[in-house]
Design an enzyme around this catalytic site. Structure first.
Site, short mmCIF file in Angstrom:
data_model
loop_
_atom_site.label_atom_id
_atom_site.label_comp_id
_atom_site.label_asym_id
_atom_site.label_seq_id
_atom_site.Cartn_x
_atom_site.Cartn_y
_atom_site.Cartn_z
N HIS A 49 -1.33 -0.03 -9.84
CA HIS A 49 -1.97 -1.00 -8.93
C HIS A 49 -2.50 -2.23 -9.68
O HIS A 49 -3.70 -2.50 -9.71
CB HIS A 49 -3.10 -0.33 -8.12
CG HIS A 49 -3.35 -1.04 -6.82
ND1 HIS A 49 -3.71 -0.39 -5.66
CD2 HIS A 49 -3.28 -2.35 -6.49
CE1 HIS A 49 -3.87 -1.28 -4.68
NE2 HIS A 49 -3.61 -2.49 -5.17
N GLU A 91 -3.91 7.20 -4.53
CA GLU A 91 -4.32 6.65 -5.84
C GLU A 91 -5.66 7.24 -6.27
O GLU A 91 -6.54 7.39 -5.41
CB GLU A 91 -4.44 5.12 -5.74
CG GLU A 91 -3.10 4.47 -5.57
CD GLU A 91 -3.18 2.96 -5.38
OE1 GLU A 91 -4.22 2.35 -5.69
OE2 GLU A 91 -2.20 2.39 -4.90
N ARG A 106 0.86 -1.18 0.00
CA ARG A 106 0.00 0.00 0.00
C ARG A 106 0.90 1.23 0.00
O ARG A 106 1.89 1.29 0.73
CB ARG A 106 -0.89 0.04 1.25
CG ARG A 106 -2.07 -0.92 1.23
CD ARG A 106 -3.12 -0.53 0.18
NE ARG A 106 -4.26 -1.44 0.17
CZ ARG A 106 -4.35 -2.53 -0.60
NH1 ARG A 106 -3.38 -2.85 -1.44
NH2 ARG A 106 -5.43 -3.28 -0.54
O1 LIG Z 1 -4.38 -4.60 -3.59
C1 LIG Z 1 -4.84 -5.70 -3.69
C2 LIG Z 1 -5.37 -6.47 -2.58
O2 LIG Z 1 -5.39 -5.94 -1.46
O3 LIG Z 1 -5.77 -7.61 -2.79
#
Ligand SMILES: O=CC(=O)O
Length: 332
Positions: A292, A274, A245
Site C-alpha cells: 500500500h 491489510e 482497495r
Molecule cells: O490509499 C490511499 C488513499 O485513499 O488516499
C-alpha cells in the site's frame, strides 16, 4: 478572559507538512491521540478529548481505533463538527452516520492522483514483464536462468475499471506505451474527459481486456465487484492491477485463478485484509506485491497532510471547506 482556541485532535502525527502544522497551531489547539486501543479512546473521549471540534485522520488511524463506524461516530462528543481525512479513499468512515450527527467529512482527492497513477504503471509494466520472479532470481544468484518471458504493452488492451481522477491519469500514462484503453464507469464521460479511452459495459471490459486496472472506490456496491464469476469471463492470461482497495476483488478467488493460470500475473498495492495477504499470493512469483505505497512519497504525503489540515483549519475557523466528500455535497 482570553478565548480558548478550538481543538483539533490528530489521530496521526504530521510528518511532512510541518510548516502548515505550525500555521494551524497558531489558530487552533492541536493534540495527537495517545490512546492505544478503541476502548481506551472511548474512555479518553469523555475526558481529555471531550471538547474537540475537528478530527484529522489518515488511513493509518484505523490501526488503533478501528473503523470510524456507526458505533465510533456515536461516541464522539457533541462539540465535534468535522472529520478531515488525509486520503482519497474514505471507506473507513461511515459517512451516513456522520451525516446523521451533522459532522462534515472532508477528504484529499487531488494530491493522490499522480503518485497513485505512477505506481499503477510500475505495477502494470512489472506484472507484464514478470519482474517479481526476476527480482528474486537475481538475489538468489540465478541471474536470469529459468525465467519466463514477459510481454510487451504495445497493442494490448487495458481495461480501466473506474474513470475518476486516478483512472484518467492512468490512461494518460498508458497510451504512450502503445496500450489501447477501454473504460467502465458509473457514467460515460465526455470525449475530453475520457482521455482517448473507449466506454464499454463491464461485461465487455472483462471479456476484452488483456490487462485490467482497478480504480473504483470501495463501497457496498463495489465490494467483491470482481469475484470468481467475473474472473472466469476474462481472457485467459489476463493481468490484474489493483491500486484502489483490496476488497473490490475477492482475493481468494484471484489467488486461485493465478495459481490455475487463468490470470497470468497480478500487480497489487492493496489487499482485502491489510496488512495480511493471502498466502498463495505471497508464494506465487507471478504476483508483484507492494505494501500500500500508492501515495508513499514525501511530496504527495505533504500535499495530502496540507489539504486535510487546511480543511480542519477552515472548519474550526468557520470558513468554507475545500473538499467535502461527494455524498455530503448538495444535490445539483
Ligand atoms: O490509499 C490511499 C488513499 O485513499 O488516499
Amino acid at each position: 478572559m482570553p478565548v480558548s482556541k478550538p481543538k483539533i485532535l490528530f489521530f496521526n502525527p504530521v510528518r511532512h507538512a510541518t510548516p502548515k502544522l505550525e500555521a494551524v497551531s497558531r489558530v487552533a489547539q492541536v493534540e495527537v491521540v495517545s490512546s492505544r486501543s478503541r476502548e481506551e479512546f472511548f474512555h479518553d473521549i469523555q475526558d481529555k478529548y471531550q471538547d474537540i471540534k475537528a478530527i484529522y485522520r489518515t488511513s493509518a488511524s484505523g490501526a488503533v481505533v478501528g473503523r470510524f463506524d456507526e458505533e465510533f461516530i456515536s461516541r464522539l462528543p457533541p462539540s465535534l463538527r468535522f472529520i478531515c481525512h488525509n486520503g482519497a479513499g474514505y471507506d473507513q468512515i461511515d459517512v451516513d452516520a456522520c451525516k446523521a450527527r451533522n459532522i462534515a467529512v472532508t477528504y484529499a482527492p487531488d494530491p493522490v492522483t499522480n503518485a497513485t497513477a505512477d505506481l499503477t504503471i510500475f505495477l502494470l509494466l512489472g506484472a507484464l514483464r514478470q519482474l517479481n520472479a526476476a527480482i528474486f532470481s537475481v538475489r538468489r544468484g540465478c541471474f536470469k536462468s529459468g525465467l519466463d518471458f514477459g510481454q510487451d504493452p504495445q497493442g494490448k488492451t487495458l481495461g480501466i475499471l473506474g474513470m475518476g481522477r486516478i483512472g484518467r491519469a492512468v490512461v494518460r500514462r498508458a497510451l504512450p506505451f502503445g496500450l489501447k484503453a477501454l473504460y467502465f464507469n458509473r457514467t460515460q464521460l465526455s470525449d475530453e474527459q475520457a482521455e482517448g479511452a473507449t466506454y464499454v459495459s463491464l461485461d465487455r471490459l472483462l471479456a476484452e481486456s488483456d490487462i485490467i486496472s482497478i480504480h473504483v472506490p470501495l463501497s457496498q456496491t463495489t465490494r467483491h465487484l470482481i469475484g470468481a464469476k467475473e474472473i472466469a469471463t476474462m481472457k485467459p492470461g489476463v493481468v490484474i492491477v489493483n491500486t484502489a482497495r483490496g476488497a473490490i476483488v475477492d482475493e481468494s478467488a484471484m489467488a486461485d485463478a493465478l495459481d490455475q493460470g487463468q490470470i497470468a500475473a497480478v500487480g497489487l498495492d492493496v489487499y482485502e485484509r491489510e496488512p495480511l495477504i493471502d498466502e498463495r499470493l505471497l508464494k506465487n512469483e507471478r504476483a508483484l506485491l507492494i505494501p500500500h505505497l500508492g501515495t508513499h512519497t514525501t511530496e504527495t504525503l505533504a500535499q495530502m497532510e496540507e489539504l486535510a489540515m487546511e480543511n480542519a483549519r477552515r472548519g474550526v475557523m468557520g470558513e468554507e471547506l475545500l473538499t467535502i466528500v461527494p455524498e455530503m455535497l448538495p444535490k445539483s
